[in-house]
Design an enzyme around this catalytic site. Sequence first.
Site, PDB file in Angstrom:
ATOM      1  N   HIS A 130       0.816  -1.203   0.000  1.00  0.00           N
ATOM      2  CA  HIS A 130       0.000   0.000   0.000  1.00  0.00           C
ATOM      3  C   HIS A 130       0.860   1.267   0.000  1.00  0.00           C
ATOM      4  O   HIS A 130       0.550   2.230  -0.700  1.00  0.00           O
ATOM      5  CB  HIS A 130      -0.907  -0.018   1.227  1.00  0.00           C
ATOM      6  CG  HIS A 130      -2.008   0.985   1.182  1.00  0.00           C
ATOM      7  ND1 HIS A 130      -3.152   0.786   0.450  1.00  0.00           N
ATOM      8  CD2 HIS A 130      -2.123   2.200   1.757  1.00  0.00           C
ATOM      9  CE1 HIS A 130      -3.934   1.840   0.586  1.00  0.00           C
ATOM     10  NE2 HIS A 130      -3.336   2.718   1.366  1.00  0.00           N
TER      11      HIS A 130
ATOM     12  N   HIS B 191     -10.500   2.176  -1.276  1.00  0.00           N
ATOM     13  CA  HIS B 191     -10.680   1.768   0.116  1.00  0.00           C
ATOM     14  C   HIS B 191     -11.470   0.470   0.112  1.00  0.00           C
ATOM     15  O   HIS B 191     -12.527   0.360   0.737  1.00  0.00           O
ATOM     16  CB  HIS B 191     -11.350   2.871   0.936  1.00  0.00           C
ATOM     17  CG  HIS B 191     -10.594   3.198   2.188  1.00  0.00           C
ATOM     18  ND1 HIS B 191     -11.187   3.558   3.366  1.00  0.00           N
ATOM     19  CD2 HIS B 191      -9.261   3.168   2.449  1.00  0.00           C
ATOM     20  CE1 HIS B 191     -10.261   3.774   4.287  1.00  0.00           C
ATOM     21  NE2 HIS B 191      -9.096   3.545   3.763  1.00  0.00           N
TER      22      HIS B 191
END
Lengths: 745, 233
Positions: free
Chosen positions: A49, A96
């Site tokens: 990430h 998300h």
Amino acid sequence: MGHAESGPGLDHALEHGLSADEYKRILEILGRAPSWSELGVFSVMWSEHCSYKNSIAQLKTLPRSGGRLLVEAGEENAGLVDIGDGLAVAFKIESHNHPSAVEPYQGAATGVGGIMRDVFTMGARPICSLNSLRFPAIGHETTTWLVDGIVRGIGDYGNCLGIPTVGGEVQFDAAYNGNPLVNAMTVGIVRHDATASAVAKGVGNPVFLVGASTGRDGIHGATFASVELSQESEEKRSSVQVGDPFMEKLLLEATLEMIQSGDLVGIQDMGAAGITCSCSEMSAKGQAGIRIHIERVPQRESGMSAYDVLLSESQERMLVVVEKGREDTVRRICQRWDIHCAHIGEVTDTGRFQVLHHGQLEVDIPSQVLVLGGGAPVYIREWAEPASFLAERAVDLSAVAPVEDLGEELLALLEHENVCSRRWIYRQYDHMIGASTEIRPGGDAGVVAVPGTAKRLAVTTDCNGRLVRLDPRQGAISAVAEAARNLACTGARPLAITNCLNFGNPMDPEIYWQFREAVAGMGEACRVLDTPVTGGNVSFYNESPHGAVHPTPVIGMVGLLEGVEPVPSAFRGPDELVLAAGRAAGILGGSLYLERRVGRQTGAIPLPDLELEKALQAFLASAAEEGLLRSAHDVSEGGLGVCLAEACILQEGRSMGCTVDLSPLNPQGIAADRLLFAETPGLVVLSALPEHRDRLQALAAECGLPLCELGSTGGERLVVEDLLDLSLHEVAERWWCTLERRLEA
Amino acid sequence: MKAGIVVFPGSNCDADARRALEAAGAQVHMLWHKEAVPDHLDLILVPGGFSYGDYLRTGAIAAAGPVMQSVREHARRGGLVLGICNGFQILCEAGMLPGALMVNQGLRFLCRDVHVKVDRLDTPFTQALDHPAVLRMPIAHHGGRYVCTADELQELEDERCVLFRYCDSEGRATDAANPNGSVHNIAGILGRKSRVLGMMPHPERAAAPGPAGEDGAILFRSLMGAVEALQAL
């Protein structure tokens, strides 16, 4: 070092998601074993990430500068593009997905909050938002729960903040069972000379933490985002952050005031990996060091360790570096907005990220080794073309029997969950606040006015994951081309893109192949269409126990209208010309019609022609600038039939029929069902006043674009001569009301 | 006309209201909730938003704030007050208007255009109309269902204090045209002396050319005219 004696070993590193090789590198870098806090810092900074370690090698092949870009991709928190007169547009899209899969409301809400901060931390005031959502098939046991929570989460956050949500896309597909996608995009405006940078420099300058207090929520969120979802993911709810949009609103106003004061050196929001990421990235960028004191961080619970504070992903926080001596400015502004403002550390000349807890050194790592572009790992994974790729392309579609009743089939497609109106969803988002929304959700692209100017921005997100699965390279080209075409339909000239690349596990060679191919296609399309990549986000590991999602490289694109009235999608008045720009092809691969006929998504997809797309964009923009277009709507899901039907009914409460003959578009004699339902890229239905016929034809000829006249508007029916004749009442009922009925059921 | 717009920390329709008032020719002062309110204002507008995040009860915290004391005094002196959306909720919470606004019947946030019917032309908010009209304006709220006691409702109707009623494009106040379940399709109500108006629709979002239309501008034009007429006396 705090816990050196009883410090973590290789087993703990593996539990933190690091590999044995990565652990070895940590030992080499430090020349000793890491402390617990240091292990935590490495694990989040080297997670997929934060580090993009499995994607960056491919992303570097994209066109990431040029055009009207003011910063190169990845340089700042969001892309920055010149729109003239000293103004720039800042925009970015981010995923998300995993948080939204286990906690839909908070997952989606904090997704919106995070992307808003990425934009306003640059000094830009957000003026609109979009979102790109993928849900499981309608009827799957989680679908209504996910839709309800995710839509409420996005709505409650954006509505409270007061930023209109003006566009996006929603698709339902069994490929997303167990792993929905939530991609949020924000667009903001800033003066060139008023932007802020995410940098820490100037030895001795104080470092402030501004905004919310820090709790234990979201610890290891970045690591959680970097593994596949499983049965145990439910237990990872504590990895999901909790949003407070009211705090975000205060932080937004305070941040813009602080930046306007001119007293800041740098500022970065705290998203993934919280304090750790902002401190290490800002100091690495400034080629400086940073030292912080954990006990000075305002905490919302007692007994938090340095590890907890460093890895917390509590929302609505900013790291701010202030010019020494100007601290009062920041304190005064934060007091006005009633938010925390804590002096937690200072910039140093060590080049190291150092963390003290009650005077004890807990973390001492060179900042550069932690960050992307510095010492973070970079991997090129193995790839392999899946056998299914050629097999799907080889499926013989000529044998697919045409449907008997074309009218009935069109009605069925209009109420298909991936075609029908998304009104039930976008009405839950405030899409009019700001009083600048000129084209509302539901058309080809949203259009917002830039306050105080004659400029307007057209914005869209696009990706057809079905096409990308069948052909990752051509499917990604199609996604870029469609985004540009959607903007062009409003009369805008496309500027640049941001991307959100949602894929499965990159360690699977077939997934990595999809990723490589899609990035290559995207790069090719962006180069030809002159829409460079300003940045974006990669989300791997989108898998559930059922397998990987469709490869879904979502394209967020922004275009500019300079003093031009935006062109709507729907027909506007009777006795106007209906025309088609582009060419019909009749290739059914990847279409919804084919899926309905044969029961699965298959076939060789129609190949986008980028030169034709370029000509089409030039034509639409020039025609809009000359005021020649009454409406423009492109062919996408459901094909030309759906496109024509939508043009009749898209203007809520006011339908406008048409009578058309498709034969001028069909010199090659394509079969009727293929003509109506193939999802041909680069085909647009226009309407215009009859007196503009000659000028439009001349303009099309100049652009090298085929343009043919199909018929005229008027009446209360959709008539395609020799093929179908439908009442608009029926068309509208099917298209407007289906989603609500199916989701509220 | 000198107009003040109250700005709570979570107000987010304040800038839109300012633009609409200035377009009508008003001189606008932004009234930060922590600061004193000047006493020469003709109109105080309480705008939409989420004044304090709506965490207790919509509008409840704002209604108890010091700035609302000034708004009450302004109204007592006969000053004009317009509360829009969250501002309407605050005026009810502050006791300046009867009743309350509850969560929409559909339980969801709702952003769309609605039509409202206006019959009274003798108020400072509608005097620029020359005949009863159906106006189109956007709504955007989660809690817009107007409720009140039977006695209050009776009084509102008897005193002709219901200024706006949800209706269809033909002016029929049907159930189908009621977006949130408000009693008697109530979209906006006046205080007893017709100097205070609370309304859920957003006239400031329909005050310039665009897809929302310009029907909302009539309110701001009416207010300008009413204040000028008063000053001419």
